[in-house]
Design a protein around this motif. Structure first.
Motif, short mmCIF file in Angstrom:
data_model
loop_
_atom_site.label_atom_id
_atom_site.label_comp_id
_atom_site.label_asym_id
_atom_site.label_seq_id
_atom_site.Cartn_x
_atom_site.Cartn_y
_atom_site.Cartn_z
N GLY A 1 -13.77 -4.11 4.68
CA GLY A 1 -14.67 -3.28 3.88
C GLY A 1 -15.69 -4.00 3.05
N TYR B 1 5.62 1.74 15.16
CA TYR B 1 6.56 0.68 14.77
C TYR B 1 6.93 0.87 13.31
N VAL C 1 9.43 -1.25 10.27
CA VAL C 1 10.17 -2.49 10.02
C VAL C 1 11.61 -2.19 9.55
N THR D 1 -2.82 -8.21 4.39
CA THR D 1 -1.67 -9.09 4.65
C THR D 1 -1.26 -9.05 6.12
N LEU D 2 -1.08 -7.85 6.66
CA LEU D 2 -0.66 -7.75 8.07
C LEU D 2 -1.77 -8.19 9.00
N TYR E 1 -16.77 -2.09 8.14
CA TYR E 1 -16.64 -0.69 8.55
C TYR E 1 -17.27 0.28 7.55
N SER F 1 -8.32 -3.10 9.02
CA SER F 1 -7.88 -3.77 7.78
C SER F 1 -7.43 -5.19 8.09
N LYS G 1 -15.23 -10.30 3.10
CA LYS G 1 -14.01 -10.27 3.93
C LYS G 1 -14.34 -10.52 5.40
N ILE H 1 -4.68 1.77 9.82
CA ILE H 1 -5.26 2.76 8.90
C ILE H 1 -4.98 4.22 9.28
N LEU I 1 -0.89 3.04 7.79
CA LEU I 1 -1.50 4.35 7.49
C LEU I 1 -2.33 4.27 6.21
N PRO J 1 0.83 -1.22 0.00
CA PRO J 1 0.00 0.00 0.00
C PRO J 1 0.86 1.27 0.00
N HIS K 1 -2.45 6.63 2.65
CA HIS K 1 -2.07 6.21 1.30
C HIS K 1 -3.16 6.58 0.30
N VAL L 1 0.84 0.97 13.32
CA VAL L 1 1.68 0.20 12.38
C VAL L 1 1.42 0.59 10.92
N1 LIG Z 1 5.14 0.00 10.05
C1 LIG Z 1 5.76 -0.73 9.12
O1 LIG Z 1 6.97 -0.92 9.16
C2 LIG Z 1 4.93 -1.35 8.04
C3 LIG Z 1 5.42 -2.44 7.28
C4 LIG Z 1 4.58 -3.00 6.30
C5 LIG Z 1 3.31 -2.45 6.07
N2 LIG Z 1 2.92 -1.37 6.80
C6 LIG Z 1 1.63 -0.74 6.60
O2 LIG Z 1 0.60 -1.54 7.15
C7 LIG Z 1 -0.62 -1.26 6.46
C8 LIG Z 1 -1.26 -2.57 6.03
O3 LIG Z 1 -0.43 -3.18 5.05
P1 LIG Z 1 -0.92 -4.46 4.24
O4 LIG Z 1 0.17 -4.81 3.29
O5 LIG Z 1 -1.43 -5.48 5.17
O6 LIG Z 1 -2.10 -3.85 3.40
P2 LIG Z 1 -3.62 -4.28 3.25
O7 LIG Z 1 -4.27 -4.22 4.58
O8 LIG Z 1 -3.70 -5.57 2.49
O9 LIG Z 1 -4.09 -3.06 2.35
C9 LIG Z 1 -5.08 -3.15 1.38
C10 LIG Z 1 -6.44 -3.09 2.03
O10 LIG Z 1 -6.55 -1.87 2.78
C11 LIG Z 1 -7.92 -1.62 3.01
N3 LIG Z 1 -8.09 -0.16 3.03
C12 LIG Z 1 -7.71 0.73 2.12
N4 LIG Z 1 -8.01 1.98 2.53
C13 LIG Z 1 -8.60 1.87 3.73
C14 LIG Z 1 -9.15 2.79 4.67
N5 LIG Z 1 -9.16 4.11 4.44
N6 LIG Z 1 -9.66 2.30 5.83
C15 LIG Z 1 -9.66 0.98 6.09
N7 LIG Z 1 -9.16 0.06 5.23
C16 LIG Z 1 -8.65 0.50 4.07
C17 LIG Z 1 -8.66 -2.32 1.86
O11 LIG Z 1 -9.44 -3.35 2.45
P3 LIG Z 1 -11.00 -3.17 2.81
O12 LIG Z 1 -11.75 -3.89 1.75
O13 LIG Z 1 -11.07 -3.84 4.15
O14 LIG Z 1 -11.30 -1.69 2.85
C18 LIG Z 1 -7.55 -3.00 1.06
O15 LIG Z 1 -7.91 -4.31 0.62
C19 LIG Z 1 -0.25 -0.32 5.32
O16 LIG Z 1 -0.47 1.01 5.71
C20 LIG Z 1 1.23 -0.57 5.14
O17 LIG Z 1 1.90 0.53 4.55
C21 LIG Z 1 3.68 -0.83 7.78
#
Ligand SMILES: NC(=O)c1ccc[n+]([C@@H]2O[C@H](COP(=O)([O-])OP(=O)(O)OC[C@H]3O[C@@H](n4cnc5c(N)ncnc54)[C@H](OP(=O)(O)O)[C@@H]3O)[C@@H](O)[C@H]2O)c1
Length: 346
Positions: free
Chosen positions: A188, A284, A286, A167-168, A208, A163, A192, A233, A256, A57, A260, A254
């Motif tokens: 969403g 946090y 990574v 993946t997470l 949600y 979310s 799911k 988120i 945002l 994302p 995005h 973790v």
């Molecule tokens: N802190 C770190 O080091 C680190 C490392 C890796 C990833 N991350 C972050 O962790 C987050 C999740 O990553 P992921 O790879 O697991 O992605 P993900 O949850 O698979 O992201 C895609 C999903 O996000 C949901 N989404 C999109 N916009 C949204 C919103 N405004 N509100 C709620 N849900 C929304 C959608 O699902 P719905 O159908 O449910 O809306 C979409 O299928 C991302 O922000 C990513 O950048 C952080």
């Protein structure tokens, strides 16, 4: 490319314009094909052929300026090393790397070189290679490591994951269940939500988009109260979580996802809960945790291989030009869990 040629035809996807105030869409990306010189490598550098990109994302932009009006995108990919000046990554080896969105990448900047991981020796041939982009890649590692490092999970506690079908979220929920927590998730679509309840064993889940978030989360939390909010988120939902928290609860910041999509990160107006309830609100990332990756693979790899940990995984087999559109679809919620774009044979 044969080893003797010094040029390659390289198709790249570039950012054509920065999304301002809107979610990214296809007009923000541009595909460009050009013949490029194979770089003359300096010490430690590698030149790779990208095989399968992980759609994250969050994407990183290189050198977008008013003068160039274009930017290369850097994302995670599994790639084959074609040229090398680095003993750790010999020619022919398979690596997981930060690669520009394109067929070939010159990995030379120190911040990207430090992330390169050789994966030939750790790949489990019984699993699809795409799992190393998802549940056994950076996403899975982030879930496991963030919960270990700042979660302080205790059996009997209640965790809420936003979310949760991503993946997470999928792994965070299953790891929390394994530690004896009560797990609540939101997503969403109704499909799911059903997946969280029926396939991953979440205790409660809600949509949600169609349900009132405060009411749905309050009902799901019930009289026991909330102990942990695993925030992926960064939107107003954190205010509801802060109100529902038990003393000594934790917010784990973790992800945002709302940001995005170009929403401004939300600053909670009820931070007073942190003081009164002695809460911890901790972030946090990574990026400096690379050294713990082998431990993660050792612990979680076998659980994925024997089916104890479940995951969803989509591979889009297409050309490089599909990267932009797939990224837009990922943010829009089209996929459940990890989506990868495979641009070449493994
Ligand atoms: N802190 C770190 O080091 C680190 C490392 C890796 C990833 N991350 C972050 O962790 C987050 C999740 O990553 P992921 O790879 O697991 O992605 P993900 O949850 O698979 O992201 C895609 C999903 O996000 C949901 N989404 C999109 N916009 C949204 C919103 N405004 N509100 C709620 N849900 C929304 C959608 O699902 P719905 O159908 O449910 O809306 C979409 O299928 C991302 O922000 C990513 O950048 C952080």
């Amino acid at each position: 490319m044969s080893p003797s040629t010094s040029q390659v035809s390289n198709t790249r996807v570039l950012i054509a314009k920065i999304p301002e105030g809107v979610a990214p869409n296809n007009t923000h990306f541009e595909t460009v094909t050009q013949v490029e010189d194979v770089p003359v490598l300096k010490e430690n550098e590698i030149f790779v052929k990208n095989i399968i990109f992980s759609m994250e994302p969050y994407i990183r932009l290189d050198d977008f300026t008013e003068t160039t009006r274009q930017s290369r995108v850097v994302g995670y990919a599994i790639a084959k090393v074609l040229e090398s000046k680095n003993q750790a990554f010999p020619v022919g080896s398979t690596v997981f790397s930060s690669s520009e969105w394109g067929q070939y990448s010159h990995i030379h900047l120190p911040q990207y070189l430090k992330d390169v991981t050789r994966i030939d020796e750790i790949i489990d041939p019984s699993l699809p290679i795409s799992v190393y982009n998802g549940v056994l890649g950076v996403g899975g590692f982030t879930s496991w490591d963030s919960l270990e490092k700042i979660g302080n999970l205790k059996a009997g506690e209640t965790i809420y994951i936003s979310s949760a079908a991503g993946t997470l979220g999928q792994l965070a929920g299953q790891l929390s269940k394994r530690k004896g927590l009560r797990v609540i998730g939101s997503a969403g679509t109704d499909a799911k939500v059903q997946f969280l309840l029926n396939d991953l064993g979440f205790d409660a889940a809600f949509n949600y988009k169609t349900q009132d978030k405060r009411q749905a989360l309050t009902e799901a939390v019930g009289p026991a109260g909330l102990d942990i909010y695993y925030d992926l988120i960064g939107d107003v939902t954190v205010e509801i979580a802060l109100d529902l928290m038990n003393p000594h609860g934790r917010v784990l910041a973790v992800g945002l996802l709302a940001w995005h999509q170009n929403a401004r990160p939300h600053v909670p107006t009820n931070m007073i809960n942190i003081l009164y309830k002695q809460l911890r609100y901790e972030g946090y990332t990574v990026f400096d945790r690379h050294e713990f990756f082998p431990q993660f693979l050792q612990e979680i790899g076998p659980l994925v291989a024997d089916g104890s940990i479940k995951y969803t995984d989509t591979v889009v087999e297409a050309g490089v030009e599909a990267l932009g559109e797939t990224y837009v679809d990922l943010l829009g919620g089209k996929y459940t869990g990890k989506v990868s774009v495979q641009i070449a044979e493994f």
